[in-house]
Design a protein around this motif. Structure first.
Motif, PDB file in Angstrom:
ATOM      1  N   ALA A   6      -4.307  10.965   4.182  1.00  0.00           N
ATOM      2  CA  ALA A   6      -3.443  11.084   5.337  1.00  0.00           C
ATOM      3  C   ALA A   6      -3.123  12.552   5.862  1.00  0.00           C
ATOM      4  CB  ALA A   6      -2.207  10.216   4.918  1.00  0.00           C
ATOM      5  N   LYS A  27      -7.213   5.763  12.407  1.00  0.00           N
ATOM      6  CA  LYS A  27      -7.475   5.921  13.268  1.00  0.00           C
ATOM      7  C   LYS A  27      -7.156   5.711  15.026  1.00  0.00           C
ATOM      8  CE  LYS A  27     -10.834   9.519  12.732  1.00  0.00           C
ATOM      9  NZ  LYS A  27     -12.641   9.861  13.271  1.00  0.00           N
ATOM     10  N   ARG A  62      -5.415  14.208   5.608  1.00  0.00           N
ATOM     11  CA  ARG A  62      -6.370  14.812   6.621  1.00  0.00           C
ATOM     12  C   ARG A  62      -6.750  13.836   7.504  1.00  0.00           C
ATOM     13  NH1 ARG A  62     -12.160  15.188   4.333  1.00  0.00           N
ATOM     14  NH2 ARG A  62     -13.182  13.858   5.933  1.00  0.00           N
ATOM     15  N   LEU A  63      -5.913  12.843   7.934  1.00  0.00           N
ATOM     16  CA  LEU A  63      -6.285  12.035   8.583  1.00  0.00           C
ATOM     17  C   LEU A  63      -4.956  12.218  10.226  1.00  0.00           C
ATOM     18  CD1 LEU A  63      -6.696   8.641  10.476  1.00  0.00           C
ATOM     19  CD2 LEU A  63      -5.247   8.408   8.241  1.00  0.00           C
ATOM     20  N   TYR A  64      -3.773  13.009   9.427  1.00  0.00           N
ATOM     21  CA  TYR A  64      -3.737  13.135  10.366  1.00  0.00           C
ATOM     22  C   TYR A  64      -3.570  14.834  11.561  1.00  0.00           C
ATOM     23  CZ  TYR A  64      -0.177   9.313   9.814  1.00  0.00           C
ATOM     24  OH  TYR A  64       0.599   7.683   9.408  1.00  0.00           O
ATOM     25  N   HIS A  77       0.757  -1.278  -0.146  1.00  0.00           N
ATOM     26  CA  HIS A  77       0.225  -0.009  -0.020  1.00  0.00           C
ATOM     27  C   HIS A  77       0.445   1.381   0.327  1.00  0.00           C
ATOM     28  CE1 HIS A  77      -3.918  -2.026   0.558  1.00  0.00           C
ATOM     29  NE2 HIS A  77      -3.083  -3.082   1.378  1.00  0.00           N
ATOM     30  N   LEU A  78       2.367   1.439   0.409  1.00  0.00           N
ATOM     31  CA  LEU A  78       3.023   2.447   0.084  1.00  0.00           C
ATOM     32  C   LEU A  78       3.018   2.430  -0.921  1.00  0.00           C
ATOM     33  CD1 LEU A  78       4.258   2.935   4.095  1.00  0.00           C
ATOM     34  CD2 LEU A  78       1.367   3.627   3.033  1.00  0.00           C
ATOM     35  N   LEU A 111       2.374   3.265   7.479  1.00  0.00           N
ATOM     36  CA  LEU A 111       0.963   3.285   8.125  1.00  0.00           C
ATOM     37  C   LEU A 111       0.387   2.666   6.466  1.00  0.00           C
ATOM     38  CD1 LEU A 111      -2.034   4.165   9.421  1.00  0.00           C
ATOM     39  CD2 LEU A 111      -1.911   5.611   8.831  1.00  0.00           C
ATOM     40  N   ALA A 112      -0.487   1.450   6.698  1.00  0.00           N
ATOM     41  CA  ALA A 112      -1.220   0.623   5.803  1.00  0.00           C
ATOM     42  C   ALA A 112      -2.504   0.041   6.385  1.00  0.00           C
ATOM     43  CB  ALA A 112      -1.003  -0.124   5.251  1.00  0.00           C
ATOM     44  N   VAL A 113      -4.076   0.207   5.634  1.00  0.00           N
ATOM     45  CA  VAL A 113      -5.079  -0.604   6.212  1.00  0.00           C
ATOM     46  C   VAL A 113      -5.567  -1.362   4.641  1.00  0.00           C
ATOM     47  CG1 VAL A 113      -7.518  -0.327   6.742  1.00  0.00           C
ATOM     48  CG2 VAL A 113      -5.740   1.416   8.194  1.00  0.00           C
ATOM     49  N   GLY A 159     -11.901   3.222   6.081  1.00  0.00           N
ATOM     50  CA  GLY A 159     -13.680   4.029   6.517  1.00  0.00           C
ATOM     51  C   GLY A 159     -13.643   3.442   7.712  1.00  0.00           C
ATOM     52  N   ARG A 160     -13.207   2.747   8.250  1.00  0.00           N
ATOM     53  CA  ARG A 160     -14.264   2.142   9.737  1.00  0.00           C
ATOM     54  C   ARG A 160     -13.569   2.625  10.745  1.00  0.00           C
ATOM     55  NH1 ARG A 160     -16.892  -2.835   8.547  1.00  0.00           N
ATOM     56  NH2 ARG A 160     -16.511  -3.169   6.654  1.00  0.00           N
ATOM     57  N   GLY A 161     -12.492   3.325  11.044  1.00  0.00           N
ATOM     58  CA  GLY A 161     -11.580   3.990  12.131  1.00  0.00           C
ATOM     59  C   GLY A 161      -9.891   3.099  11.929  1.00  0.00           C
ATOM     60  N   ILE A 162     -10.279   2.464  11.742  1.00  0.00           N
ATOM     61  CA  ILE A 162      -8.627   1.993  12.244  1.00  0.00           C
ATOM     62  C   ILE A 162      -7.297   2.137  12.225  1.00  0.00           C
ATOM     63  CG2 ILE A 162      -7.444  -0.406  11.275  1.00  0.00           C
ATOM     64  CD1 ILE A 162     -10.064  -1.632   9.723  1.00  0.00           C
ATOM     65  N   PHE A 216     -10.706  -2.560   3.878  1.00  0.00           N
ATOM     66  CA  PHE A 216     -11.126  -2.541   5.749  1.00  0.00           C
ATOM     67  C   PHE A 216     -10.614  -1.190   6.073  1.00  0.00           C
ATOM     68  CE2 PHE A 216     -10.743  -6.912   5.722  1.00  0.00           C
ATOM     69  CZ  PHE A 216     -10.752  -7.309   6.664  1.00  0.00           C
TER      70      PHE A 216
HETATM   71  C1  LIG Z   1      -4.643   6.449   4.893  1.00  0.00           C
HETATM   72  C2  LIG Z   1      -5.103   5.157   5.130  1.00  0.00           C
HETATM   73  C3  LIG Z   1      -4.719   4.381   6.409  1.00  0.00           C
HETATM   74  C4  LIG Z   1      -6.443   5.562   6.029  1.00  0.00           C
HETATM   75  O1  LIG Z   1      -7.416   3.988   6.810  1.00  0.00           O
HETATM   76  P1  LIG Z   1      -8.300   4.144   7.351  1.00  0.00           P
HETATM   77  O2  LIG Z   1      -8.703   2.768   8.255  1.00  0.00           O
HETATM   78  O3  LIG Z   1      -9.436   4.129   6.075  1.00  0.00           O
HETATM   79  O4  LIG Z   1      -8.666   5.791   8.214  1.00  0.00           O
HETATM   80  P2  LIG Z   1      -9.567   5.891   8.659  1.00  0.00           P
HETATM   81  O5  LIG Z   1     -11.668   4.725   8.495  1.00  0.00           O
HETATM   82  O6  LIG Z   1      -9.397   5.582  10.436  1.00  0.00           O
HETATM   83  O7  LIG Z   1     -10.097   8.116   8.317  1.00  0.00           O
HETATM   84  C5  LIG Z   1      -9.794   8.102   9.426  1.00  0.00           C
HETATM   85  C6  LIG Z   1      -9.844   9.530   8.827  1.00  0.00           C
HETATM   86  O8  LIG Z   1      -9.342   9.209   8.016  1.00  0.00           O
HETATM   87  C7  LIG Z   1      -9.628  10.436   6.725  1.00  0.00           C
HETATM   88  N1  LIG Z   1     -10.605  10.061   5.683  1.00  0.00           N
HETATM   89  C8  LIG Z   1     -10.395   8.306   5.962  1.00  0.00           C
HETATM   90  N2  LIG Z   1     -10.608   8.187   4.502  1.00  0.00           N
HETATM   91  C9  LIG Z   1     -11.211   9.514   3.998  1.00  0.00           C
HETATM   92  C10 LIG Z   1     -11.285   9.849   2.238  1.00  0.00           C
HETATM   93  N3  LIG Z   1     -11.941   8.647   1.393  1.00  0.00           N
HETATM   94  N4  LIG Z   1     -11.111  10.979   2.062  1.00  0.00           N
HETATM   95  C11 LIG Z   1     -11.160  11.634   2.960  1.00  0.00           C
HETATM   96  N5  LIG Z   1     -10.253  11.913   3.887  1.00  0.00           N
HETATM   97  C12 LIG Z   1     -10.694  10.196   4.623  1.00  0.00           C
HETATM   98  C13 LIG Z   1     -10.431  11.006   7.358  1.00  0.00           C
HETATM   99  O9  LIG Z   1     -10.275  12.647   7.802  1.00  0.00           O
HETATM  100  C14 LIG Z   1     -11.414  10.060   8.542  1.00  0.00           C
HETATM  101  O10 LIG Z   1     -11.729  10.428   9.405  1.00  0.00           O
HETATM  102  P3  LIG Z   1     -13.435  10.584  10.243  1.00  0.00           P
HETATM  103  O11 LIG Z   1     -13.602   9.792   9.559  1.00  0.00           O
HETATM  104  O12 LIG Z   1     -13.202  11.187  10.771  1.00  0.00           O
HETATM  105  O13 LIG Z   1     -13.931  11.589   8.133  1.00  0.00           O
HETATM  106  C15 LIG Z   1      -5.612   4.035   4.387  1.00  0.00           C
HETATM  107  O14 LIG Z   1      -6.086   4.713   3.078  1.00  0.00           O
HETATM  108  C16 LIG Z   1      -4.338   3.763   3.728  1.00  0.00           C
HETATM  109  O15 LIG Z   1      -3.677   2.154   4.716  1.00  0.00           O
HETATM  110  N6  LIG Z   1      -4.057   4.582   2.627  1.00  0.00           N
HETATM  111  C17 LIG Z   1      -2.181   4.054   1.508  1.00  0.00           C
HETATM  112  C18 LIG Z   1      -1.182   3.951   2.569  1.00  0.00           C
HETATM  113  C19 LIG Z   1      -1.095   5.436   3.226  1.00  0.00           C
HETATM  114  O16 LIG Z   1      -1.736   5.935   2.533  1.00  0.00           O
HETATM  115  N7  LIG Z   1      -0.969   5.719   4.290  1.00  0.00           N
HETATM  116  C20 LIG Z   1      -0.207   6.369   4.914  1.00  0.00           C
HETATM  117  C21 LIG Z   1       0.977   7.469   4.350  1.00  0.00           C
HETATM  118  S1  LIG Z   1       1.953   7.419   5.581  1.00  0.00           S
END
Ligand SMILES: CC(C)(COP(=O)(O)OP(=O)(O)OC[C@H]1O[C@@H](n2cnc3c(N)ncnc32)[C@H](O)[C@@H]1OP(=O)(O)O)[C@@H](O)C(=O)NCCC(=O)NCCS
Length: 169
Positions: A131, A102, A133-135, A36-37, A89-91, A97-100, A95
């Motif tokens: 990412a 976070k 937005r998440l951070y 995923h990275l 970090l990767a999900v 969009g479920r807060g994993i 899975f």
């Molecule tokens: C980035 C990643 C880790 C998010 O994982 P996730 O489990 O889906 O994230 P969460 O469900 O915990 O979402 C948390 C927050 O991320 C942001 N987010 C998640 N999906 C999003 C989307 N499709 N669009 C915009 N923001 C989004 C939001 O801020 C969300 O918070 P909210 O639900 O309160 O709005 C995942 O998409 C991933 O593995 N991506 C590929 C690898 C990567 O980019 N890693 C990070 C860089 S180091």
């Protein structure tokens, strides 16, 4: 669908687990992150993080299968500050969009704070809006732009925790 996700840290303790189980965890983490990275990390990078800070390799599992992971480290920076660093970090797509993510970030920050970190930093691709937005949701602020930082030539944004709600001290 309400899936049961279990969170745990990587344990390398051979008095409690057999070597095969440990290797399976390590291999699953490497596969997931590599998939995923955008940046290809060598096996040595993983071993460096996982051997030194296994407690900061957190795994999210569903039915025993790895579906998310975060890898961090804590080191002294410039001989004065204890610096936490979120490395990877990767999900799994199914899975997301479920807060994993976070949960993984929150748990990782808590451990780094408990270790006494003065600051926590990370880099992420400038184009990775999810990412960012998440951070930012955790109070990370953008402090530096690192030009052509990644092998795909994308810039990185470096962020730190100046605004993290659970204050570092
Ligand atoms: C980035 C990643 C880790 C998010 O994982 P996730 O489990 O889906 O994230 P969460 O469900 O915990 O979402 C948390 C927050 O991320 C942001 N987010 C998640 N999906 C999003 C989307 N499709 N669009 C915009 N923001 C989004 C939001 O801020 C969300 O918070 P909210 O639900 O309160 O709005 C995942 O998409 C991933 O593995 N991506 C590929 C690898 C990567 O980019 N890693 C990070 C860089 S180091």
């Amino acid at each position: 669908m309400n899936l049961k996700i279990e969170y745990s840290a990587l344990s390398l303790d051979t008095s409690k687990r057999n070597r095969k189980e440990i290797d399976q965890d390590i291999e699953a983490v490497e596969l997931l992150i590599n998939k995923h990275l955008s940046e290809p990390y060598s096996v040595y990078v993983y071993r460096f993080f996982l051997n030194n800070w296994p407690e900061l390799c957190l795994m999210a599992k569903c039915g025993g299968k790895l579906v998310g992971s975060i890898i961090s480290k804590v080191e002294t920076h410039r001989d004065v500050r204890l610096r936490g660093y979120i490395g990877m970090l990767a999900v799994e797509e199914k899975f997301r969009g479920r807060g994993i993510a976070k949960q993984l970030i929150g748990k990782s920050l808590d451990i780094m704070i408990a270790k006494g970190c003065d600051e926590i930093i990370l880099e992420t691709e400038v184009v990775n809006k999810k990412a960012l937005r998440l951070y930012e949701g955790f109070g990370f602020v953008r402090v530096k732009r690192l030009y052509r930082y990644y092998m795909n030539k994308h810039d990185a944004l470096q962020a730190d925790t100046s605004n993290y709600e659970k204050s570092l001290h």
